[in-house]
Design a protein around this motif. Structure first.
Motif, PDB file in Angstrom:
ATOM      1  N   LEU A 244       2.056  14.404  35.473  1.00 41.10           N
ATOM      2  CA  LEU A 244       1.694  14.573  33.974  1.00 41.10           C
ATOM      3  C   LEU A 244       1.499  15.955  33.515  1.00 41.10           C
ATOM      4  O   LEU A 244       0.655  16.446  34.306  1.00 41.10           O
ATOM      5  CB  LEU A 244       0.569  13.397  33.732  1.00 41.10           C
TER       6      LEU A 244
ATOM      7  N   SER B 285       4.924   5.649  31.964  1.00 38.24           N
ATOM      8  CA  SER B 285       5.956   6.564  32.874  1.00 38.24           C
ATOM      9  C   SER B 285       7.233   6.123  32.731  1.00 38.24           C
ATOM     10  O   SER B 285       7.574   4.876  32.481  1.00 38.24           O
ATOM     11  CB  SER B 285       5.297   6.363  34.088  1.00 38.24           C
TER      12      SER B 285
ATOM     13  N   LEU C 120       0.567  12.674  40.552  1.00 41.00           N
ATOM     14  CA  LEU C 120       0.328  11.367  40.764  1.00 41.00           C
ATOM     15  C   LEU C 120      -0.004  10.871  42.248  1.00 41.00           C
ATOM     16  O   LEU C 120      -0.940   9.964  42.408  1.00 41.00           O
ATOM     17  CB  LEU C 120       1.266  10.372  40.074  1.00 41.00           C
TER      18      LEU C 120
ATOM     19  N   TRP D 247       3.304   2.880  35.626  1.00 41.68           N
ATOM     20  CA  TRP D 247       2.126   3.564  35.492  1.00 41.68           C
ATOM     21  C   TRP D 247       1.857   3.948  33.916  1.00 41.68           C
ATOM     22  O   TRP D 247       2.694   4.310  33.348  1.00 41.68           O
ATOM     23  CB  TRP D 247       2.081   4.842  36.193  1.00 41.68           C
TER      24      TRP D 247
ATOM     25  N   GLY E 267       8.392  10.598  36.859  1.00 39.23           N
ATOM     26  CA  GLY E 267       7.344   9.913  36.648  1.00 39.23           C
ATOM     27  C   GLY E 267       6.305  10.227  37.777  1.00 39.23           C
ATOM     28  O   GLY E 267       5.280   9.620  37.987  1.00 39.23           O
TER      29      GLY E 267
ATOM     30  N   TRP F 272       5.246  12.998  30.538  1.00 40.30           N
ATOM     31  CA  TRP F 272       5.476  12.763  32.034  1.00 40.30           C
ATOM     32  C   TRP F 272       6.702  13.365  32.563  1.00 40.30           C
ATOM     33  O   TRP F 272       7.728  14.010  31.577  1.00 40.30           O
ATOM     34  CB  TRP F 272       6.008  11.162  32.261  1.00 40.30           C
TER      35      TRP F 272
END
Length: 647
Positions: free
Chosen positions: A465, A409, A487, A414, A462, A458
């Protein structure tokens, strides 16, 4: 390594400028170019008529060399036809002396079917797939003698004497000419040999084998997940066998992040709606990625910089492009071309690297500087267990998975792990997320079989996705939508799109967080923007085709494509679509990877030594500033370059 014996007294010393150095067989010689490269030279029998042979073999010289031994030259030596092709330093499958299973069999299957995809997409057939025509080269399997049987038949010469037609499709035994479905049958029979050491229709004699091929069922060993696919390819009726392209996408379900091929077309006119899609297959490009990723363990991800339509669509507000690429651009007909330097100050690139980091398991050397805004952040081993690695903030690489595509990310903590082998014990496709600092992990389901979610990207913050969704059972396989994973909520939203489009033009995040992708309608390439119900909100039809998923610059104010004329990279203003720069290709086989900073691009070109590659930083007039990475082989292992947080 193939055995090379000495030349005989009546052998020629040279063919087409290649010095002959030995014999590979009674009709094939080892040769050497003036540059010292080894080649294979086949000299055809003197009694054959060379003209029909050469006419038939000529189209094969333009064939993509993905997983095939490329034809380098053809012609006449006196009255004998010759073919010069790439030399593959490895044994034939039939002489390897071992059977394959698991990952080794899977890699062989992907590599060899990739070769057939390239052959069939060129409207050609191989005609003679068998264990003797599959060589196990050091960089993966290679299929040889593509089209040779057909060319020999054109001159009424048999390519070989067959004791047992063990790999021949039933329709060919009845007298039908070689066609793509017959190649698929022969490929499947060859894979059975690779796994078991024997042909699937072995009958003890020619008559017995022919009877089994036409009337009997195959003897199949334990083929694991390949079992159903191989069985389908061995169907008696050629109409029921899957096409080579479908086999490839069922095996891997992957598409190209990077391609050196350029799709060109006539310059666009200005429609008020996106033109209807006419499928133009770019599957050989996907094949190139597949071979890299899973055959030789290679491929390069574009720089990730943090960064189906309704029938009625709002057209882009920028004017259309000129009517002809050879005509001067008219201000009334095309966006204004401005100097790239007037749009953004020239950013500095360190001319010399401060450190060199070697990654021996993938043959990559990094030439990095602490001030670089981009660095390598993840990769997959190309051999062994195919372990996935991600780079921690300290700079060390940490193992994070196996046979999974890692994508770090923008925050650098991540890692998204997309499985390369789908549906292992579940009908749901899934993505795993792992936090490097704590080891925390969770899994999010995306789509259900036969759909697959691939090519993760990404968002710039961040927090999300994006993955492109494919229907793995449609014929041909199509891009049918996208998935966005949040996320924070750990949930996925699947968005279907009306256009079922080419599998190589994938979705990415635009700088404002909306969804964008390239499109190709058969004549022109451009980009489209989507909302979260799958409708197109804007299109720029004059800009050419984007490559990979990272075509937007770090600021988001510009993006890069392959120019509409296919001869260079174009940099465009994101807001209005005005051209800001035209960057010449560094090499005809080079690839656009992404942005290094606001005024420099990353490109991949062949290295000085054959079989190597380099990643270079170039400015917007094409001048190389520095080499960022050296690859000891053509396709390094699933590498991701990404922006350093805060730069």
């Amino acid at each position: 390594m193939p055995e090379i014996t000495g030349l005989r007294g009546d052998d020629p010393a040279e063919v087409a400028g290649y010095r002959l150095t030995g014999r590979l067989s009674s009709t094939v010689y080892a040769g050497q170019s003036a540059a010292g490269e080894t080649v294979a030279v086949r000299l055809l029998p003197a009694e054959m008529d060379p003209e029909p042979f050469l006419r038939t073999i000529e189209p094969l010289q333009a064939l993509s060399a993905v997983s095939t031994a490329q034809i380098l030259a053809t012609g006449l030596l006196g009255e004998q036809a010759y073919v010069v092709s790439e030399y593959v330093d490895g044994p034939a499958l039939e002489a390897a002396g071992r059977t394959l299973n698991g990952v080794a069999l899977y890699r062989l299957a992907v590599g060899t079917i990739t070769a057939l995809v390239a052959v069939h997409q060129a409207d050609l057939v191989h005609g003679d797939i068998r264990p003797g025509n599959v060589l196990l080269g050091p960089d993966g399997p290679r299929v040889i003698d593509v089209g040779l049987e057909r060319a020999m038949a054109a001159s009424a010469i048999s390519t070989r004497k067959v004791a047992v037609p063990a790999y021949t499709a039933p329709e060919r035994l009845r007298g039908a000419p070689p066609r793509p479905p017959a190649d698929v049958f022969s490929w499947a029979a060859t894979m059975v040999f690779a796994a078991s050491g024997s042909a699937p229709f072995e009958g003890g004699s020619m008559a017995g084998t022919v009877d089994r091929i036409v009337n009997g069922e195959p003897d199949l060993p334990d083929l694991g997940e390949l079992h159903g696919l191989i069985a389908a390819c061995l169907a008696k009726d050629p109409a029921t066998r899957p096409a080579a392209s479908d086999v490839l996408l069922r095996l891997v379900g992957q598409t190209s992040y990077l391609t050196g091929q350029v799709v060109t077309g006539e310059p666009p006119s200005r429609p008020t709606e996106p033109p209807p899609r006419r499928r133009v297959s770019l599957l050989p490009l996907a094949a190139a990625f597949v071979v890299g990723a899973l055959v030789s363990g290679a491929g390069v991800y574009a720089v990730t910089g943090g960064n189906a339509p309704a029938r009625t669509v709002t057209a882009a507000t920028s004017p259309a492009s000129p009517a002809s690429p050879a005509s001067p651009a008219s201000p009334a007909a095309t966006p204004t071309i401005t100097s790239a330097q007037t749009e953004a100050p020239l950013e500095k690139v360190e001319k010399k690297a401060a450190t060199e980091t070697k990654l021996p398991t993938i043959g990559v050397t990094l030439h990095e500087h602490p001030n670089d805004p981009v660095r390598l952040v993840s990769y997959v081993e190309s051999t062994g267990s195919f372990t996935s690695y991600a780079r921690e903030k300290s700079g060390t690489f940490k193992a994070v998975g196996v046979t999974e595509q890692p994508l770090l990310s923008p925050g650098g903590d991540w890692v998204a792990l997309n499985p390369l082998l789908k549906f292992q014990g579940s009908e749901l496709d899934q993505v795993k997320f792992t936090k490097l600092s704590t080891g925390e992990s969770f899994v999010v389901s995306t789509v259900k079989k036969p759909l697959q979610s691939l090519i993760p990207v990404w968002s710039r913050d961040g927090g999300k996705l994006l993955l492109s969704v494919y229907n793995r059972e449609s014929k041909p396989a199509r891009l049918v939508g996208f998935v966005v994973i949040d996320l924070a909520t750990r949930k996925a939203v699947h968005v279907e799109t009306e256009y079922l489009d080419d599998a190589t033009l994938t979705y990415t995040f635009a700088p404002d967080g909306t969804i964008a992708r390239g499109y190709w309608d058969g004549k022109r390439g451009g980009i489209e923007y989507y909302d979260m119900v799958g409708q197109v909100t804007k299109t720029m039809h004059w800009v050419g085709l984007p490559r990979g998923a990272s075509w937007f610059s770090p600021s988001g104010k510009r993006f890069a494509t392959v120019c509409p004329d296919g001869k260079s990279f174009c940099v465009w203003d994101t807001k209005g679509g005005a051209r800001q720069a035209t960057v010449p290709f560094g090499h005809s086989n080079g690839s656009f990877l992404g942005w290094f900073n606001e005024t420099h691009l990353l490109v991949q070109d062949p290295g000085k030594k054959k079989g190597t590659q380099v990643v270079k930083i170039i400015d917007l007039v094409g001048v190389t500033e520095r080499v960022l990475a050296d690859f000891a082989k053509d396709d390094p292992a699933l590498i991701q370059f990404a922006r350093v947080q805060g730069r």
